[in-house]
Design a protein around this motif. Structure first.
Motif, PDB file in Angstrom:
ATOM      1  N   MET A   9       0.830  -1.196   0.000  1.00  0.00           N
ATOM      2  CA  MET A   9       0.000   0.000   0.000  1.00  0.00           C
ATOM      3  C   MET A   9       0.872   1.256   0.000  1.00  0.00           C
ATOM      4  SD  MET A   9      -3.433   0.454   1.998  1.00  0.00           S
ATOM      5  CE  MET A   9      -4.505   1.795   1.723  1.00  0.00           C
ATOM      6  N   GLU A  10       2.036   1.135   0.621  1.00  0.00           N
ATOM      7  CA  GLU A  10       2.964   2.268   0.649  1.00  0.00           C
ATOM      8  C   GLU A  10       3.439   2.637  -0.761  1.00  0.00           C
ATOM      9  OE1 GLU A  10       4.839   5.338   2.368  1.00  0.00           O
ATOM     10  OE2 GLU A  10       3.675   3.899   3.515  1.00  0.00           O
ATOM     11  N   THR A  11       3.650   1.631  -1.589  1.00  0.00           N
ATOM     12  CA  THR A  11       4.084   1.871  -2.966  1.00  0.00           C
ATOM     13  C   THR A  11       3.003   2.594  -3.761  1.00  0.00           C
ATOM     14  OG1 THR A  11       5.374  -0.172  -2.860  1.00  0.00           O
ATOM     15  CG2 THR A  11       4.970   0.740  -5.041  1.00  0.00           C
ATOM     16  N   ILE A  12       1.765   2.185  -3.557  1.00  0.00           N
ATOM     17  CA  ILE A  12       0.644   2.844  -4.246  1.00  0.00           C
ATOM     18  C   ILE A  12       0.543   4.294  -3.788  1.00  0.00           C
ATOM     19  CG2 ILE A  12      -1.854   2.844  -4.555  1.00  0.00           C
ATOM     20  CD1 ILE A  12      -1.744  -0.223  -4.178  1.00  0.00           C
ATOM     21  N   LYS A  13       0.695   4.529  -2.486  1.00  0.00           N
ATOM     22  CA  LYS A  13       0.623   5.894  -1.972  1.00  0.00           C
ATOM     23  C   LYS A  13       1.724   6.766  -2.571  1.00  0.00           C
ATOM     24  CE  LYS A  13       0.868   8.805   2.103  1.00  0.00           C
ATOM     25  NZ  LYS A  13       1.862   9.719   1.586  1.00  0.00           N
ATOM     26  N   ARG A  14       2.937   6.230  -2.641  1.00  0.00           N
ATOM     27  CA  ARG A  14       4.029   7.007  -3.241  1.00  0.00           C
ATOM     28  C   ARG A  14       3.729   7.353  -4.691  1.00  0.00           C
ATOM     29  NH1 ARG A  14       7.561   3.836  -0.115  1.00  0.00           N
ATOM     30  NH2 ARG A  14       7.885   2.374  -1.814  1.00  0.00           N
ATOM     31  N   ARG A  15       3.152   6.404  -5.416  1.00  0.00           N
ATOM     32  CA  ARG A  15       2.814   6.631  -6.827  1.00  0.00           C
ATOM     33  C   ARG A  15       1.712   7.691  -6.962  1.00  0.00           C
ATOM     34  NH1 ARG A  15       5.446   6.631 -11.227  1.00  0.00           N
ATOM     35  NH2 ARG A  15       5.136   4.752 -12.394  1.00  0.00           N
ATOM     36  N   VAL A  16       0.710   7.621  -6.105  1.00  0.00           N
ATOM     37  CA  VAL A  16      -0.364   8.619  -6.111  1.00  0.00           C
ATOM     38  C   VAL A  16       0.207   9.983  -5.745  1.00  0.00           C
ATOM     39  CG1 VAL A  16      -2.519   9.321  -4.983  1.00  0.00           C
ATOM     40  CG2 VAL A  16      -2.205   6.949  -5.678  1.00  0.00           C
ATOM     41  N   ASP A  17       1.113  10.016  -4.764  1.00  0.00           N
ATOM     42  CA  ASP A  17       1.786  11.273  -4.406  1.00  0.00           C
ATOM     43  C   ASP A  17       2.515  11.870  -5.610  1.00  0.00           C
ATOM     44  OD1 ASP A  17       0.947  11.033  -1.776  1.00  0.00           O
ATOM     45  OD2 ASP A  17       2.889  10.332  -1.022  1.00  0.00           O
ATOM     46  N   GLN A  18       3.221  11.018  -6.347  1.00  0.00           N
ATOM     47  CA  GLN A  18       3.964  11.488  -7.515  1.00  0.00           C
ATOM     48  C   GLN A  18       3.020  12.039  -8.589  1.00  0.00           C
ATOM     49  OE1 GLN A  18       6.129   7.973  -8.606  1.00  0.00           O
ATOM     50  NE2 GLN A  18       7.882   8.459  -7.294  1.00  0.00           N
ATOM     51  N   ILE A  19       1.921  11.344  -8.817  1.00  0.00           N
ATOM     52  CA  ILE A  19       0.958  11.794  -9.827  1.00  0.00           C
ATOM     53  C   ILE A  19       0.371  13.144  -9.438  1.00  0.00           C
ATOM     54  CG2 ILE A  19      -1.319  11.311 -10.827  1.00  0.00           C
ATOM     55  CD1 ILE A  19      -0.530   8.296 -10.679  1.00  0.00           C
ATOM     56  N   LEU A  20      -0.060  13.264  -8.179  1.00  0.00           N
ATOM     57  CA  LEU A  20      -0.638  14.531  -7.734  1.00  0.00           C
ATOM     58  C   LEU A  20       0.399  15.653  -7.741  1.00  0.00           C
ATOM     59  CD1 LEU A  20      -3.071  13.656  -4.816  1.00  0.00           C
ATOM     60  CD2 LEU A  20      -3.601  14.765  -6.976  1.00  0.00           C
ATOM     61  N   ALA A  21       1.624  15.354  -7.313  1.00  0.00           N
ATOM     62  CA  ALA A  21       2.677  16.376  -7.317  1.00  0.00           C
ATOM     63  C   ALA A  21       2.964  16.839  -8.743  1.00  0.00           C
ATOM     64  CB  ALA A  21       3.939  15.838  -6.658  1.00  0.00           C
ATOM     65  N   PHE A  22       3.025  15.903  -9.691  1.00  0.00           N
ATOM     66  CA  PHE A  22       3.245  16.265 -11.087  1.00  0.00           C
ATOM     67  C   PHE A  22       2.119  17.154 -11.600  1.00  0.00           C
ATOM     68  CE2 PHE A  22       2.444  15.496 -15.594  1.00  0.00           C
ATOM     69  CZ  PHE A  22       3.649  15.924 -16.134  1.00  0.00           C
ATOM     70  N   CYS A  23       0.873  16.785 -11.294  1.00  0.00           N
ATOM     71  CA  CYS A  23      -0.271  17.592 -11.726  1.00  0.00           C
ATOM     72  C   CYS A  23      -0.213  18.995 -11.131  1.00  0.00           C
ATOM     73  CB  CYS A  23      -1.585  16.916 -11.341  1.00  0.00           C
ATOM     74  SG  CYS A  23      -1.959  15.428 -12.280  1.00  0.00           S
ATOM     75  N   CYS A  24       0.157  19.088  -9.855  1.00  0.00           N
ATOM     76  CA  CYS A  24       0.239  20.394  -9.197  1.00  0.00           C
ATOM     77  C   CYS A  24       1.347  21.250  -9.803  1.00  0.00           C
ATOM     78  CB  CYS A  24       0.461  20.223  -7.699  1.00  0.00           C
ATOM     79  SG  CYS A  24      -0.966  19.573  -6.817  1.00  0.00           S
ATOM     80  N   ILE A  25       2.494  20.643 -10.065  1.00  0.00           N
ATOM     81  CA  ILE A  25       3.603  21.382 -10.674  1.00  0.00           C
ATOM     82  C   ILE A  25       3.230  21.850 -12.073  1.00  0.00           C
ATOM     83  CG2 ILE A  25       5.956  21.126 -11.568  1.00  0.00           C
ATOM     84  CD1 ILE A  25       6.444  19.226  -9.141  1.00  0.00           C
ATOM     85  N   LEU A  26       2.618  20.963 -12.843  1.00  0.00           N
ATOM     86  CA  LEU A  26       2.193  21.313 -14.198  1.00  0.00           C
ATOM     87  C   LEU A  26       1.165  22.438 -14.181  1.00  0.00           C
ATOM     88  CD1 LEU A  26       2.365  20.576 -17.239  1.00  0.00           C
ATOM     89  CD2 LEU A  26       0.431  19.030 -16.830  1.00  0.00           C
ATOM     90  N   LEU A  27       0.154  22.317 -13.311  1.00  0.00           N
ATOM     91  CA  LEU A  27      -0.871  23.352 -13.228  1.00  0.00           C
ATOM     92  C   LEU A  27      -0.289  24.681 -12.771  1.00  0.00           C
ATOM     93  CD1 LEU A  27      -3.885  21.368 -11.761  1.00  0.00           C
ATOM     94  CD2 LEU A  27      -3.840  22.599 -13.936  1.00  0.00           C
ATOM     95  N   CYS A  28       0.635  24.635 -11.825  1.00  0.00           N
ATOM     96  CA  CYS A  28       1.256  25.877 -11.342  1.00  0.00           C
ATOM     97  C   CYS A  28       2.064  26.547 -12.451  1.00  0.00           C
ATOM     98  CB  CYS A  28       2.132  25.577 -10.129  1.00  0.00           C
ATOM     99  SG  CYS A  28       2.756  27.046  -9.310  1.00  0.00           S
ATOM    100  N   GLY A  29       2.809  25.749 -13.202  1.00  0.00           N
ATOM    101  CA  GLY A  29       3.576  26.308 -14.313  1.00  0.00           C
ATOM    102  C   GLY A  29       2.680  26.898 -15.390  1.00  0.00           C
ATOM    103  N   LEU A  30       1.645  26.157 -15.771  1.00  0.00           N
ATOM    104  CA  LEU A  30       0.710  26.653 -16.785  1.00  0.00           C
ATOM    105  C   LEU A  30      -0.030  27.894 -16.298  1.00  0.00           C
ATOM    106  CD1 LEU A  30      -0.759  23.302 -18.146  1.00  0.00           C
ATOM    107  CD2 LEU A  30       0.841  24.849 -19.306  1.00  0.00           C
ATOM    108  N   LEU A  31      -0.396  27.898 -15.030  1.00  0.00           N
ATOM    109  CA  LEU A  31      -1.071  29.061 -14.458  1.00  0.00           C
ATOM    110  C   LEU A  31      -0.177  30.292 -14.509  1.00  0.00           C
ATOM    111  CD1 LEU A  31      -3.547  30.188 -12.963  1.00  0.00           C
ATOM    112  CD2 LEU A  31      -2.493  29.416 -10.839  1.00  0.00           C
ATOM    113  N   THR A  32       1.096  30.102 -14.235  1.00  0.00           N
ATOM    114  CA  THR A  32       2.047  31.212 -14.307  1.00  0.00           C
ATOM    115  C   THR A  32       2.139  31.761 -15.730  1.00  0.00           C
ATOM    116  OG1 THR A  32       3.327  30.258 -12.500  1.00  0.00           O
ATOM    117  CG2 THR A  32       4.445  31.879 -13.872  1.00  0.00           C
ATOM    118  N   VAL A  33       2.200  30.873 -16.709  1.00  0.00           N
ATOM    119  CA  VAL A  33       2.264  31.299 -18.109  1.00  0.00           C
ATOM    120  C   VAL A  33       0.992  32.046 -18.506  1.00  0.00           C
ATOM    121  CG1 VAL A  33       2.312  30.457 -20.497  1.00  0.00           C
ATOM    122  CG2 VAL A  33       3.868  29.489 -18.799  1.00  0.00           C
ATOM    123  N   VAL A  34      -0.162  31.533 -18.125  1.00  0.00           N
ATOM    124  CA  VAL A  34      -1.436  32.159 -18.507  1.00  0.00           C
ATOM    125  C   VAL A  34      -1.582  33.534 -17.856  1.00  0.00           C
ATOM    126  CG1 VAL A  34      -3.950  31.952 -18.259  1.00  0.00           C
ATOM    127  CG2 VAL A  34      -2.616  29.991 -19.008  1.00  0.00           C
TER     128      VAL A  34
END
Length: 169
Positions: free
Chosen positions: A1-26
């Motif tokens: 379950m720890e591995t799944i949590k780390r993977r979900v953390d990575q997915i959410l962190a990537f989405c947040c970083i991407l959204l923050c970068g795109l938001l800055t550009v917009v």
């Protein structure tokens, strides 16, 4: 379950970083268009609002997974360890019910009801697509609730059996 949590953390962190970068550009484009071109665009302003909402919801889910959400631990910290952990489990169960009922079920209902409504500023984007952030965030938050419940129940079992309690990570 720890591995799944780390993977979900990575997915959410990537989405947040991407959204923050795109938001800055917009937002940068919005400011440049307003002051340099004297032509503020309604689409970029609306897109910035939508991206900000998505970023906030995804960030909240990620923070929830780290148990970084707001709580007042005065009562919990004064209780014995087993009662403290039991109260954390109860709290996580109540939050899970909220996430499932309001964010997932209610959010999905909002998505379905508004899928044919177009956004005034961005006609190719429906209101339902904007509201899709609610059930997605609800699913992520529900996963973290279940993870926290399982982790706390394991800690509680260790405390009840006489093992030394582990600190929250």
């Amino acid at each position: 379950m720890e591995t799944i949590k780390r993977r979900v953390d990575q997915i959410l962190a990537f989405c947040c970083i991407l959204l923050c970068g795109l938001l800055t550009v917009v937002v940068t484009w919005q400011v440049a268009a307003r002051y340099l071109l004297n032509s503020p665009g309604a689409q970029s302003e609306e897109l910035a609002k939508i991206m900000f909402v998505w970023l906030t919801l995804f960030s909240a889910a990620l923070l929830f997974g780290e148990k970084g959400h707001m709580n007042i631990g005065l009562l919990c910290d004064s209780l014995p360890v087993r009662w403290n952990i039991s109260l954390q489990v109860l709290t996580s169960v109540l939050i899970l019910i909220f996430c499932l009922a309001i964010l997932v079920v209610g959010g999905w209902d909002a998505v379905v009801r508004t899928m044919r409504q177009t956004n005034a500023a961005i006609p190719y984007l429906s209101t339902g697509q904007i509201y899709l952030a609610l059930p997605i965030c609800g699913v992520f938050s529900s996963f973290y609730c279940i993870y926290n419940i399982v982790t706390d129940l394991r800690r509680l079992a260790g405390v009840m059996s006489g093992d030394r309690p582990q600190q929250e990570g």
